[in-house]
Motif scaffolding. Structure first.
Motif, PDB file in Angstrom:
ATOM      1  N   CYS A  20       0.831  -1.211   0.000  1.00 29.04           N
ATOM      2  CA  CYS A  20       0.000   0.000   0.000  1.00 29.04           C
ATOM      3  C   CYS A  20       0.863   1.257   0.000  1.00 29.04           C
ATOM      4  N   VAL A  75      -4.808  -4.393  -3.320  1.00 32.22           N
ATOM      5  CA  VAL A  75      -4.674  -3.137  -2.576  1.00 32.22           C
ATOM      6  C   VAL A  75      -6.025  -2.705  -2.017  1.00 32.22           C
ATOM      7  N   HIS A  79      -6.727  -2.203   1.925  1.00 31.59           N
ATOM      8  CA  HIS A  79      -7.235  -0.957   2.510  1.00 31.59           C
ATOM      9  C   HIS A  79      -8.515  -1.217   3.300  1.00 31.59           C
ATOM     10  N   ARG A 146      -7.851   3.810  -1.788  1.00 30.22           N
ATOM     11  CA  ARG A 146      -7.121   4.893  -1.127  1.00 30.22           C
ATOM     12  C   ARG A 146      -8.065   5.957  -0.578  1.00 30.22           C
TER      13      ARG A 146
END
Length: 300
Positions: A20, A75, A79, A146
């Protein structure tokens, strides 16, 4: 339920966190810092993850790493996982849970931030982290986890996202009365050159503004190009130029100093907006579900 990934020796929280960090920073060197040993460690972490998953996570061109679809999914899952753990930790100590929201600068300034008190007031508490992002960038950020939520133009929506339509952004033509002989807004249709401020950071909006001006028969004379809606507003407020600005922004302009013109042709500039999120992220994180409920209510 047994998870195959839970027993893979190559998958660790340290390695997922390094992945990440590399995606966030853009390169291994930036993520790891100047220490060559740490850079090598981050590189090994990524290779170990790829070996464990049995697939590459990046497309490689020389030293350039570009996250591929498998990498994006890993990813995003990471997250979501770490975000869920943070929520549990914050809940245990009665701390405000953080939700990251992305939208363009105009939406944040005139739509989100004026409602911030309502968004944060309810219990349990939420903490919002807002990021100024064009719709396309916000879409990419939410697809990699993100950011948690985004308000974007509806036409750039991706099929794998959940969405809720919100009120569209409409526009008016705002003119400082110092640029008008009669002080009446209708004067702009007489064909006299009108000093005009353009938004350079958004080609779609700039093209739409020029087309609308032409359709209305406005003789605009571009004298300044700015990079944000806030600066566009500042150009109008300075008395230097007229501009197309969001109706919600124009409400702050005093009538005695500024004229506002609306016309049917300006509907071509309307922007349909959607609040978007990943269903799995919302399912696993109560903080995102609460933020969605509050945002839907505030933006209705």
């Amino acid at each position: 339920m047994a998870f195959k990934s839970a027993v893979l020796s190559g998958i660790t929280m340290e390695r997922l966190n390094a992945l990440c960090a590399v995606v966030e920073a853009g390169t291994i060197v930036i993520a790891a810092g100047p220490d060559p040993n740490r850079q090598s460690l981050f590189s090994r972490h990524i290779k170990d993850l790829e070996k464990a998953f049995g697939t590459t996570l990046f497309d490689r061109t020389g030293k350039t790493l570009k996250l591929n679809e498998n990498g994006r999914r890993v990813v995003l899952a990471t997250h979501t996982f770490f975000g869920s753990l943070d929520d549990v930790m914050n809940s245990a100590v009665a701390a405000a849970e953080t939700v990251i929201l992305g939208a363009n600068e105009a939406i944040l300034r005139w739509l989100i931030l004026p409602n911030l008190g309502e968004l944060m007031a309810s219990e349990p508490p939420l903490r919002f982290e807002v990021r100024s992002l064009p719709s396309e960038a916000a879409l990419r950020e939410i697809q990699t986890g993100r950011i948690d939520l985004a308000v974007i133009r509806t036409e750039v929506m991706a099929e794998d996202l959940e969405s809720e339509p919100i009120a569209p952004i409409q526009h008016v033509f705002a003119i400082p009365r110092t640029l008008l002989r009669t002080k009446e807004g209708a004067e702009v249709f007489e064909g006299r050159p009108m000093p005009f401020a353009e938004l350079g950071s958004d080609p779609f909006f700039a093209k739409s503004a020029r087309a609308t001006a032409k359709a209305l028969g406005l003789n605009i004379l571009p004298i300044i190009q700015v990079e944000s809606f806030s600066l566009l507003m500042s150009a109008v407020e300075s008395g230097t130029a007229a501009a197309f600005i969001p109706t919600i922004a124009a409400r702050s302009l005093p009538e005695q100093r500024f004229a506002q013109v609306s016309a049917e042709a300006m509907k071509e500039m309307d922007r349909s907006l959607s609040l978007v999120w990943y269903a799995k992220s919302a399912d696993s994180r109560p903080s995102i579900r609460r933020a969605l409920t509050r945002l839907k209510r505030a933006l209705a």
